[in-house]
Design a protein around this motif. Sequence first.
Motif: not given
Length: 443
Positions: A336-348
């Motif tokens: 993934t190109k944006d691990k931080d945003k992917a993490c935010q979406v997954l955890t939300d």
Amino acid sequence: MKRRRRLVAIGAAVALVATLSGCAGQASKDSSEAKSDGTITFRSWSPIEQTNKMMIEATEKKIDGVKIESTIFNYPEYLVDLSTRASSHTMPDIIGLQPGALTQQYRSQLMPLNECAEKTWGKDWESKFHPIGLEQARLGNPEGDDNYYSLPLLVQTVNMWANSDILKEEGIEIPKTFDELKDAAQKMKGKPYAGFLLPAKDSWLRNVVFLQIAANVTPGKVYEAEQGKAKWTDPKIVEALGYWEKLFSEGIAQEGALGLDAYPNGANQFEGGKAAMIPLGAWWIQQSDPAKTDAPPLSQGMAGYEPFLFPTIPGGTDESQLVGGIDVSLGISKDTKDKDKACQVLTDWIGGEGAQVLINTFNDLPAFKGVNPKEFTSDKQKEIWDKMNNEWMPKVKYSRYLASPEMDTALGDQLAAIASGKTTPEDAAKALQAEQDKVLGTQ
């Protein structure tokens, strides 16, 4: 609201990928591959599209600068798409997974989520999940690998459901023992509904019913056999296979059970008042989703239903054992190109605004503790929710999955053979042990 297609057995799923992925073709140009423009892509078979759209809307409002592109498939088609993407290195940012075989198949392309979870929920983040969900999330990891390559989104118990109106009309109490189940089914012979409707066409359903029987006969022994610490030919496992056989040989299940699928036919019959009891799971509460304007009377506020655990077996446990686990889990592609945003979406989606929207639909039970629907449409609906989510789910000890896809398939096949009279419990146990020896490399 269209009913969600139930999960097929993991082993069959993996076999389907092997069969179909070779002819699936190249990934389409407009598909949800990882992007670098702030867009997070998601592909899965669950949650259903309508619910996922509401989750996306809630999450996009919460997280600045995030745009989510989602594609929801039917389960078999999803497996083909995921296999194709893995081979072409166009994996989506966030991926729907099942524990065990499906997660392990793509583990090398998944990002460990331990750091993401700790950053979001703190060092004690594991305490926020039901234990069985975390246990299954690492199912099949190599020895010494404590990473989470997926985190559970939804969990469930597998259990029995009763049409409380029919039982009341017949003067029958919810069965607590196998003999009571048999008596209840026989009392309803010749009625315009089945006493015990068993959709035994589906391998996944055969397996989860048997695993409930086995947990009540000899808790944990089946999983020990998978690990090589016990044998499938253990007398207690053979006894459990024998009680599966009794469902057919003693006329407890309806005629033609092996020809009836759980979805759509078995579920439609039960919701239509054509059965007094059926083995399904916690997900059945989704029939009472407040957004469903066309729900039959039985499903409105769960008015006509009562969940109960599979009855105890003579000589087995004193109380029914809880079997269950992950419905769907989520992983993140390591590319993934944006691990931080992917993490935010997954955890939300697991524990935030997206999770709340998901659970408001009663889609299944939340893997993340403390998330409850904002509104209940009846006292009965809330009572059932509290029983499954707050009383049952924290006590689930035994998995609805086998760790090995080969054994999952073998078990389903042997249960079908027993049900049709083509083999005996003893011979089925021998066949299962032979397959287990192959899996463990001891043959």
